[in-house]
Design an enzyme around this catalytic site. Structure first.
Site, PDB file in Angstrom:
ATOM      1  N   ASP A   1       8.201 -23.938  -2.388  1.00 16.18           N
ATOM      2  CA  ASP A   1       7.350 -22.794  -2.700  1.00 16.18           C
ATOM      3  C   ASP A   1       6.850 -22.947  -4.142  1.00 16.18           C
ATOM      4  OD1 ASP A   1       6.493 -19.903  -1.752  1.00 16.18           O
ATOM      5  OD2 ASP A   1       7.420 -19.592  -3.720  1.00 16.18           O
TER       6      ASP A   1
ATOM      7  N   HIS B   1       8.300 -20.832   6.533  1.00 15.50           N
ATOM      8  CA  HIS B   1       8.101 -21.095   5.107  1.00 15.50           C
ATOM      9  C   HIS B   1       9.375 -21.493   4.375  1.00 15.50           C
ATOM     10  CE1 HIS B   1       6.245 -20.825   1.194  1.00 15.50           C
ATOM     11  NE2 HIS B   1       7.125 -19.927   0.791  1.00 15.50           N
TER      12      HIS B   1
END
Length: 323
Positions: free
Chosen positions: A98, A300
């Site tokens: 991320d 994610h």
């Protein structure tokens, strides 16, 4: 696993570390902490590596500078380079997920003398200036796009800090490959008059990879900052345009070291970038790309949702670097 604090660039950072050998630095993303790498420590340490995961500047147990402009990519890359020096001088393998991925990619681009290999999870290699300008995101997704929503002083700060346990439960589930509609990943967009958490309901049941103990661990890491628990992390977003200005001189600079990219096929980042742009980014910015690993059904939270596959990819990459 050992925990300690270390000061770099005048900021106190909390570290978790395990193992001995060549340095592997793990950089978490938003809104996480060192704990997001809990499944990677033991396998990498057992393979003969010194594994270190900091709570990055402003996050969790680390210090939170007050000034918004203390969270630029130059500060974050500076923290990584100073940390490598404090841990023995490198060169290190830097792995980011991320927001940690742009920090890792930019560190590799700007300081290849300190990085012998770089891996990005979820977020692919980007130009060294980081995320696209906010005006570009606003034009594409509207004012409610989460990165633009985060610019409003104090708004998301108060919302996310009101109940950190609920915040982590909602955000981690909503970004996962287990959420409803995950086969059609979409960007986070907050409708007018609503909040981010209004768009990510509290799940009735957590996915198998996430437990209530995990939620409690994340919330505990953030407890020390009280009402400002998420202000440091949000300040990373509040420097997106500043990063583009400060790093203009390095436009076009690629990543010269060997690279690995790992992402789930249900990651919302795929909706932001698209397959054609992803291919171009990998081709032009990482000429020494070793592998691009796509994880079916993963969302994610790459290394948390698919720890076995991520560990296998990282160990394979480390073996490649070590010859």
């Amino acid at each position: 696993m050992k925990h300690r604090d270390i000061e770099v660039n005048g900021v106190r950072l909390h570290l978790a570390e395990q193992g001995e050998g060549p340095l592997v630095l793990l950089l978490h993303g938003f809104p996480e902490s060192w704990y997001s790498w809990r499944h990677q420590f033991a396998p990498l340490a057992a393979a003969g590596y010194r594994v270190v995961a900091p709570d990055q500047r402003g996050y969790a147990r680390s210090e939170q500078p007050a000034a918004v402009d203390a969270y630029t990519l130059l500060h974050l890359v500076g923290d990584v380079t100073a940390l490598i020096a404090a841990l023995g001088g490198g060169p290190a393998v830097v792995v980011g997920h991320d927001w940690g991925a742009p920090v890792a990619w930019s560190t590799a681009a700007l300081r290849p003398d300190l990085v012998r290999g770089v891996a990005g999870l979820s977020v692919p290699p980007l130009p060294v200036s980081g995320l696209p300008p906010l005006a570009q995101s606003r034009e594409r997704f509207g004012e409610g796009f989460y990165q633009n929503y985060f610019q409003r002083p104090g708004v998301a700060d108060a919302e996310l800090a009101r109940d950190p346990g609920s915040t982590f439960r909602r955000i981690l589930f909503s970004g996962s490959g287990d959420r409803p509609g995950a086969d059609r990943p979409r960007a986070w967009v907050v409708p007018e008059g609503q909040t981010l958490l209004d768009t990510v309901p509290d799940p009735e049941k957590l996915p198998d990879w996430l437990t209530e103990d995990d939620i409690a661990a994340f919330a505990a890491d953030y407890a020390g900052h009280g009402e400002r628990a998420f202000t440091g992390p949000l300040n990373w977003y509040r420097n997106i345009d500043r990063n583009n200005e400060l790093l203009t001189a390095f436009a076009g600079r690629g990543i010269e070291v060997p690279a690995l990219y790992v992402a789930g096929d249900r990651d919302m980042v795929s909706a932001l970038i698209g397959p054609d742009a992803l291919r171009l980014l990998l081709e032009h910015l990482t000429p020494r790309l070793y592998r691009h690993v796509a994880l079916p059904w993963a969302g994610h939270w790459t290394q948390q949702e698919r720890p076995a596959e991520v560990n296998a990819a990282l160990l394979d990459f480390l073996r490649h670097l070590d010859g």
